[in-house]
Write a protein that holds these residues in place. Sequence first.
Motif, PDB file in Angstrom:
ATOM      1  N   PRO A  98      -6.598  81.928  32.501  1.00  0.00           N
ATOM      2  CA  PRO A  98      -6.060  81.490  31.204  1.00  0.00           C
ATOM      3  C   PRO A  98      -5.026  82.460  30.634  1.00  0.00           C
ATOM      4  N   PHE A  99      -5.243  83.757  30.842  1.00  0.00           N
ATOM      5  CA  PHE A  99      -4.264  84.740  30.357  1.00  0.00           C
ATOM      6  C   PHE A  99      -2.936  84.592  31.091  1.00  0.00           C
ATOM      7  N   ALA A 100      -2.987  84.416  32.421  1.00  0.00           N
ATOM      8  CA  ALA A 100      -1.753  84.313  33.205  1.00  0.00           C
ATOM      9  C   ALA A 100      -0.989  83.038  32.887  1.00  0.00           C
ATOM     10  N   THR A 101      -1.690  81.946  32.609  1.00  0.00           N
ATOM     11  CA  THR A 101      -1.016  80.670  32.372  1.00  0.00           C
ATOM     12  C   THR A 101      -0.563  80.484  30.931  1.00  0.00           C
ATOM     13  N   HIS A 102      -1.048  81.315  30.013  1.00  0.00           N
ATOM     14  CA  HIS A 102      -0.662  81.177  28.607  1.00  0.00           C
ATOM     15  C   HIS A 102       0.111  82.376  28.085  1.00  0.00           C
ATOM     16  N   SER A 103       0.301  83.385  28.911  1.00  0.00           N
ATOM     17  CA  SER A 103       1.043  84.564  28.478  1.00  0.00           C
ATOM     18  C   SER A 103       2.526  84.250  28.367  1.00  0.00           C
ATOM     19  N   SER A 104       3.162  84.820  27.344  1.00  0.00           N
ATOM     20  CA  SER A 104       4.605  84.614  27.180  1.00  0.00           C
ATOM     21  C   SER A 104       5.394  85.264  28.304  1.00  0.00           C
ATOM     22  N   VAL A 105       4.806  86.270  28.934  1.00  0.00           N
ATOM     23  CA  VAL A 105       5.405  86.880  30.119  1.00  0.00           C
ATOM     24  C   VAL A 105       4.973  86.045  31.336  1.00  0.00           C
ATOM     25  N   SER A 106       5.886  85.804  32.240  1.00  0.00           N
ATOM     26  CA  SER A 106       5.573  84.975  33.402  1.00  0.00           C
ATOM     27  C   SER A 106       4.660  85.749  34.352  1.00  0.00           C
ATOM     28  N   LEU A 107       3.363  85.409  34.321  1.00  0.00           N
ATOM     29  CA  LEU A 107       2.367  86.111  35.132  1.00  0.00           C
ATOM     30  C   LEU A 107       1.596  85.158  36.044  1.00  0.00           C
ATOM     31  N   LEU A 108       2.197  84.032  36.367  1.00  0.00           N
ATOM     32  CA  LEU A 108       1.500  83.063  37.205  1.00  0.00           C
ATOM     33  C   LEU A 108       1.166  83.610  38.589  1.00  0.00           C
ATOM     34  N   PHE A 109       1.932  84.610  39.035  1.00  0.00           N
ATOM     35  CA  PHE A 109       1.685  85.173  40.364  1.00  0.00           C
ATOM     36  C   PHE A 109       0.337  85.865  40.458  1.00  0.00           C
ATOM     37  N   LEU A 110      -0.286  86.189  39.324  1.00  0.00           N
ATOM     38  CA  LEU A 110      -1.586  86.863  39.351  1.00  0.00           C
ATOM     39  C   LEU A 110      -2.686  85.956  39.895  1.00  0.00           C
TER      40      LEU A 110
ATOM     41  N   ALA B  32      -1.243  74.461  29.693  1.00  0.00           N
ATOM     42  CA  ALA B  32      -0.155  75.280  29.152  1.00  0.00           C
ATOM     43  C   ALA B  32       1.178  74.533  29.200  1.00  0.00           C
ATOM     44  N   ALA B  33       1.412  73.776  30.268  1.00  0.00           N
ATOM     45  CA  ALA B  33       2.679  73.055  30.403  1.00  0.00           C
ATOM     46  C   ALA B  33       2.801  71.935  29.383  1.00  0.00           C
ATOM     47  N   THR B  34       1.728  71.162  29.207  1.00  0.00           N
ATOM     48  CA  THR B  34       1.791  70.064  28.245  1.00  0.00           C
ATOM     49  C   THR B  34       1.835  70.569  26.801  1.00  0.00           C
ATOM     50  N   ASP B  35       1.277  71.753  26.561  1.00  0.00           N
ATOM     51  CA  ASP B  35       1.369  72.354  25.227  1.00  0.00           C
ATOM     52  C   ASP B  35       2.667  73.146  25.035  1.00  0.00           C
ATOM     53  N   GLU B  36       3.410  73.320  26.138  1.00  0.00           N
ATOM     54  CA  GLU B  36       4.687  74.056  26.121  1.00  0.00           C
ATOM     55  C   GLU B  36       4.505  75.465  25.578  1.00  0.00           C
ATOM     56  N   VAL B  37       3.548  76.169  26.147  1.00  0.00           N
ATOM     57  CA  VAL B  37       3.287  77.549  25.776  1.00  0.00           C
ATOM     58  C   VAL B  37       3.369  78.419  27.020  1.00  0.00           C
TER      59      VAL B  37
ATOM     60  N   ARG C 210       9.928  76.753  25.627  1.00  0.00           N
ATOM     61  CA  ARG C 210      11.392  76.644  25.518  1.00  0.00           C
ATOM     62  C   ARG C 210      12.038  76.046  26.769  1.00  0.00           C
ATOM     63  N   LEU C 211      11.339  75.139  27.424  1.00  0.00           N
ATOM     64  CA  LEU C 211      11.888  74.440  28.585  1.00  0.00           C
ATOM     65  C   LEU C 211      11.975  72.944  28.272  1.00  0.00           C
ATOM     66  N   THR C 212      12.902  72.275  28.911  1.00  0.00           N
ATOM     67  CA  THR C 212      12.983  70.827  28.766  1.00  0.00           C
ATOM     68  C   THR C 212      11.849  70.159  29.543  1.00  0.00           C
ATOM     69  N   GLY C 213      11.652  68.869  29.299  1.00  0.00           N
ATOM     70  CA  GLY C 213      10.583  68.148  29.982  1.00  0.00           C
ATOM     71  C   GLY C 213      10.742  68.179  31.486  1.00  0.00           C
ATOM     72  N   VAL C 214      11.967  68.050  31.952  1.00  0.00           N
ATOM     73  CA  VAL C 214      12.218  68.083  33.393  1.00  0.00           C
ATOM     74  C   VAL C 214      11.934  69.464  33.957  1.00  0.00           C
ATOM     75  N   GLN C 215      12.357  70.501  33.252  1.00  0.00           N
ATOM     76  CA  GLN C 215      12.111  71.864  33.722  1.00  0.00           C
ATOM     77  C   GLN C 215      10.621  72.192  33.748  1.00  0.00           C
ATOM     78  N   VAL C 216       9.899  71.719  32.742  1.00  0.00           N
ATOM     79  CA  VAL C 216       8.449  71.938  32.729  1.00  0.00           C
ATOM     80  C   VAL C 216       7.801  71.275  33.931  1.00  0.00           C
ATOM     81  N   MET C 217       8.197  70.034  34.221  1.00  0.00           N
ATOM     82  CA  MET C 217       7.633  69.309  35.357  1.00  0.00           C
ATOM     83  C   MET C 217       7.927  70.026  36.670  1.00  0.00           C
ATOM     84  N   ILE C 218       9.162  70.470  36.851  1.00  0.00           N
ATOM     85  CA  ILE C 218       9.530  71.131  38.096  1.00  0.00           C
ATOM     86  C   ILE C 218       8.754  72.433  38.274  1.00  0.00           C
ATOM     87  N   LYS C 219       8.687  73.230  37.206  1.00  0.00           N
ATOM     88  CA  LYS C 219       7.998  74.516  37.298  1.00  0.00           C
ATOM     89  C   LYS C 219       6.501  74.319  37.530  1.00  0.00           C
ATOM     90  N   LEU C 220       5.904  73.373  36.831  1.00  0.00           N
ATOM     91  CA  LEU C 220       4.468  73.133  36.984  1.00  0.00           C
ATOM     92  C   LEU C 220       4.137  72.628  38.381  1.00  0.00           C
TER      93      LEU C 220
END
Length: 331
Positions: free
Chosen positions: A208-220, A251-256, A261-271
Amino acid sequence: MAAVVGIQDLRRPAVCALQTLAVAACYFAAGRLGLLRQLVVEGAVVTPIWPPTGVAVACLLLFGLRIWPGIALGALLVVMSISSVQPAVTGTLVGNTAAPVCAYYLLRKVGFRTDLARLRDGFALVFLAALTATLISATAGAGLLVLTGKLATDGFWLVWSAWWAGDAMGVLIVTPVLLVLYGARRQPCARRWKEGVALALITCALVPFATHSSVSLLFLVYPLLIWAALRFQLAGSMLCALFASVMATIAATDEVGPFARLTGVQVMIKLQAFNGAMALTALLLSAVIAEQLSTRRSVEQACQELVEVLEHLTAGENPPSRPPIEVDDRR
């Protein structure tokens, strides 16, 4: 004897009907869960992960083709829960039913094993069931939106790709978990329960910390997947991947977090890139480890039997007759 045969003949349709209703209920429940988190792409509402597709593929693999009416019924119930049933909806129902059936046929064609203990099984699930069969449902769904005028023609490919990715993620993440839970042996490993608890606690705190942190920490998340795969194989890695996928989707659907600060398309691609890479890592790494462990056990068994034969020969005795060693084809 005739009475017993008659009772058995009556039980078979009853069991089949109950299984069909159970599959429909599971499909509907998974659909309602999937609809809790949605994204808007080109004005069309799509789900980043569509669990019913994974449920349908797992049920077909476990119970056979006879339960396909349950999939169709479950899809119909999902549609009825969100909108009125119209003739145009038939295309979506056909696509959502045909995709899992196609995945079932493709997997059976290549000799797929539900224990996912071979690397070839992992590749088959990824490339045949998740990436190929789901083309049917995505094409039917997005094409129907265009035909009914609910989607502009220039937005077809974007919505199609989002639909396809959602169905594929359902197969990649949900199907392995259901297969593992169905085939799990109720023999807890006392040696590793402490390690399992530690892994679960760290995962519940770190993901939860990695997916909701403002710093990109998904690699954890990836060290946790590797740890789970090495120590607990498919059961540990896929449960970890499922939890991480759910947290990332929230996190993606809540845009956090990393999705702010990503568009809907960017959120989908990143997720979808994160979910896809994570599911592939968990599934294929677990399959490789399971193959190695199986090969090691076969070699150890052969060496033990060879030692026993040599001991009898050294003592001047005839070695005891043994049945031929069964070679488990893991490649």
